[in-house]
Design an enzyme around this catalytic site. Structure first.
Site, PDB file in Angstrom:
ATOM      1  N   TYR A 153       0.848  -1.185   0.000  1.00 52.93           N
ATOM      2  CA  TYR A 153       0.000   0.000   0.000  1.00 52.93           C
ATOM      3  C   TYR A 153       0.882   1.232   0.000  1.00 52.93           C
ATOM      4  O   TYR A 153       1.782   1.365   0.829  1.00 52.93           O
ATOM      5  CB  TYR A 153      -0.892  -0.011   1.252  1.00 52.93           C
ATOM      6  N   ASP A 248       9.068   2.608   0.168  1.00 58.89           N
ATOM      7  CA  ASP A 248       8.013   3.318   0.881  1.00 58.89           C
ATOM      8  C   ASP A 248       8.168   2.963   2.358  1.00 58.89           C
ATOM      9  O   ASP A 248       7.757   1.894   2.807  1.00 58.89           O
ATOM     10  CB  ASP A 248       6.648   2.880   0.338  1.00 58.89           C
ATOM     11  N   LYS A 276       3.982   8.983   8.925  1.00 56.35           N
ATOM     12  CA  LYS A 276       3.768   8.438  10.270  1.00 56.35           C
ATOM     13  C   LYS A 276       4.755   8.989  11.309  1.00 56.35           C
ATOM     14  O   LYS A 276       4.568  10.078  11.801  1.00 56.35           O
ATOM     15  CB  LYS A 276       3.850   6.911  10.250  1.00 56.35           C
TER      16      LYS A 276
HETATM   17  N1  HOZ Z   1      -4.217   3.005   5.888  1.00 54.80           N
HETATM   18  C1  HOZ Z   1      -3.965   3.243   7.238  1.00 54.80           C
HETATM   19  C2  HOZ Z   1      -3.234   2.147   7.893  1.00 54.80           C
HETATM   20  N2  HOZ Z   1      -2.287   1.463   7.120  1.00 54.80           N
HETATM   21  C3  HOZ Z   1      -5.228   3.514   8.005  1.00 54.80           C
HETATM   22  C4  HOZ Z   1      -5.316   4.939   8.355  1.00 54.80           C
HETATM   23  C5  HOZ Z   1      -6.525   5.322   9.171  1.00 54.80           C
HETATM   24  O1  HOZ Z   1      -7.584   4.723   9.009  1.00 54.80           O
HETATM   25  O2  HOZ Z   1      -6.421   6.243   9.958  1.00 54.80           O
END
Ligand code: HOZ
Length: 437
Positions: A153, A248, A276
């Site tokens: 992702y 990433d 993050k």
């Molecule tokens: N895609 C995010 C975790 N890999 C989730 C982010 C969220 O829902 O705050």
């Protein structure tokens, strides 16, 4: 405030009311799909506050938090230094749309920590970081094709949503409507840890591949480490074909250690995307890499990329405050906590005769209910996600807040005490027998 186990068995009336209101005005009632609890069932908890290792929901229930805002909060919620830095910054003004000294320190901090990153550009989210890095790679190489891995992702930009992990995996979406065939046409999806698939992608693209992008430790289809030598192979084949390699590191950056996956595996890509942890819980991300590539960015070069809130002074102050505290002792402490929890959870599952895998790299880990180790997206999908949902619910009602999807990583912070971790292990031992059959 409870100090060890939470008390998640309490009422959820306020969360239910808020969720009902939210669904009238926010699609699905949430601003990011996984939060909706759809794959695990039940009402998403609306969070009122976070402190250290705990969350408190709108009904006053306390939870030990193992989501940590999906990774950023290595120091835990509302760490005094991070909060003080953000408060002091906002008192000086929330945004200028002009450069600041703190941005320079932020970029220097990253370039000093991460091998091969000579220059850095700030953005506001991991999605933006990956999307911008890909545009830069295409601009720098004059090529279009991007190779990505199934289940990885890189945010929700059009070109990267193909066979994506995180919410796309959680909801079993094929590919998103709204992504045009054209936007995805230059994206080639290959199986993670599949060397011959990568070889074939290069062989089939006579005009050349601009970039190979990967999460060096996949962490949005559950945690799926690279096979030994796989990252080295990616480095070698990209060099051989004059393509760029992008790590990433939105999940791994400053989480596996100060140097992230680059330092951990000793493989230096051309570009790295960060998010993050670098923002300390604020909307801040960045991408960086080789100076000759980064200098292709406007205004130094022709590849355009911009943002009013890029390098926002409040976010940078908070991010820097967290990064300053992440020294060797901090990472050793994080590792000790993760090891204790990983061991405890593994024992809880094996003690109850539940087949489970707890793959991990340093302090990053996830739980797959599967007989065999998971090496790729197909195996991640084949794990028993219904059982994960039952595990999640069992833990939540006991006051332990895990990711609401078996495709997401579990995170510990330095705020988790031994008592916290032991309480969570005890809860898992309590839940595990319910998972048999
Ligand atoms: N895609 C995010 C975790 N890999 C989730 C982010 C969220 O829902 O705050």
């Amino acid at each position: 405030m409870t100090t060890a186990a939470g008390d998640g068995e309490g009422e959820t009336e306020s969360s239910q009311d808020l969720f009902a209101r939210a669904q009238r005005v926010i699609p699905g009632g949430v601003n990011s799909p996984v939060r909706a609890f759809r794959s695990v069932g039940g009402t998403p908890r609306f969070i009122a506050s976070g402190s250290g290792s705990h969350l408190t929901d709108a009904d006053g229930n306390h939870y030990l938090d193992y989501v940590c805002s999906w990774g950023p909060l290595i120091l835990g919620h509302a760490h005094p230094d991070v909060a003080a830095a953000a408060k002091a910054a906002v008192d000086r003004g929330s945004s200028y749309g002009a450069p600041t000294a703190a941005e320079v320190e932020f970029a220097e901090t990253i370039t000093e920590a991460v091998p091969g990153v000579d220059m850095v550009r700030c953005v506001s989210s991991g999605t933006e970081a990956a999307m911008s890095a890909i545009r830069l790679a295409r601009g720098a190489t004059g090529r279009d094709k991007v190779v990505k891995f199934a289940g990885h992702y890189h945010g929700h930009s059009d070109a990267l949503l193909a066979s994506a992990g995180s919410g796309v995996a959680t909801f079993g979406l094929p590919d998103s409507p709204g992504v045009t065939a054209g936007a995805a046409a230059d994206t080639i999806v290959v199986g993670w840890n599949d060397r011959s698939g990568v070889e074939r992608a290069f062989a089939q693209e006579p005009e050349g591949v601009a970039l190979v992008v990967c999460e060096p430790v996949a962490a949005n289809m559950g945690v799926v480490p690279p096979d030994p030598g796989f990252l080295e192979f990616l480095r070698e084949i990209t060099v051989r074909h004059g393509s760029l390699l992008l790590f990433d590191e939105v999940m791994t950056g400053f989480r596996l250690g100060r140097g992230g996956a680059v330092a951990h595996f000793g493989v230096t890509p051309d570009l790295v995307a960060f998010g993050k942890v670098v923002g300390g819980g604020f909307p801040l991300a960045a991408f960086g890499g080789r100076a000759d590539v980064m200098r292709q960015l406007a205004p130094e070069g022709p590849v355009y990329q911009a943002g009013t809130l890029s390098g926002n002074p409040v976010a940078v102050a908070a991010g820097l405050a967290q990064l300053r505290l992440l020294d060797d002792a901090a990472y050793a402490g994080l590792q000790r906590r993760a090891d204790r929890l990983i061991r405890g959870l593994s024992d809880a599952f094996s003690g109850a005769g539940v087949a489970a895998q707890v793959p991990h790299v340093n302090s990053m880990f996830s739980v797959f209910f599967a007989d065999e180790p998971v090496r790729d997206y197909d195996a991640a999908k084949a794990a028993d996600h219904g059982r994960y949902a039952r595990f999640f619910q069992g833990m939540l009602t006991r006051g332990h807040y895990l990711p609401a999807s078996g495709y997401e990583a579990v995170f510990v912070s330095l705020a988790h005490s031994e008592a916290d971790l032991d309480a969570t292990i005890a809860a898992a031992k309590d839940v595990a027998p319910e998972l048999v059959a």
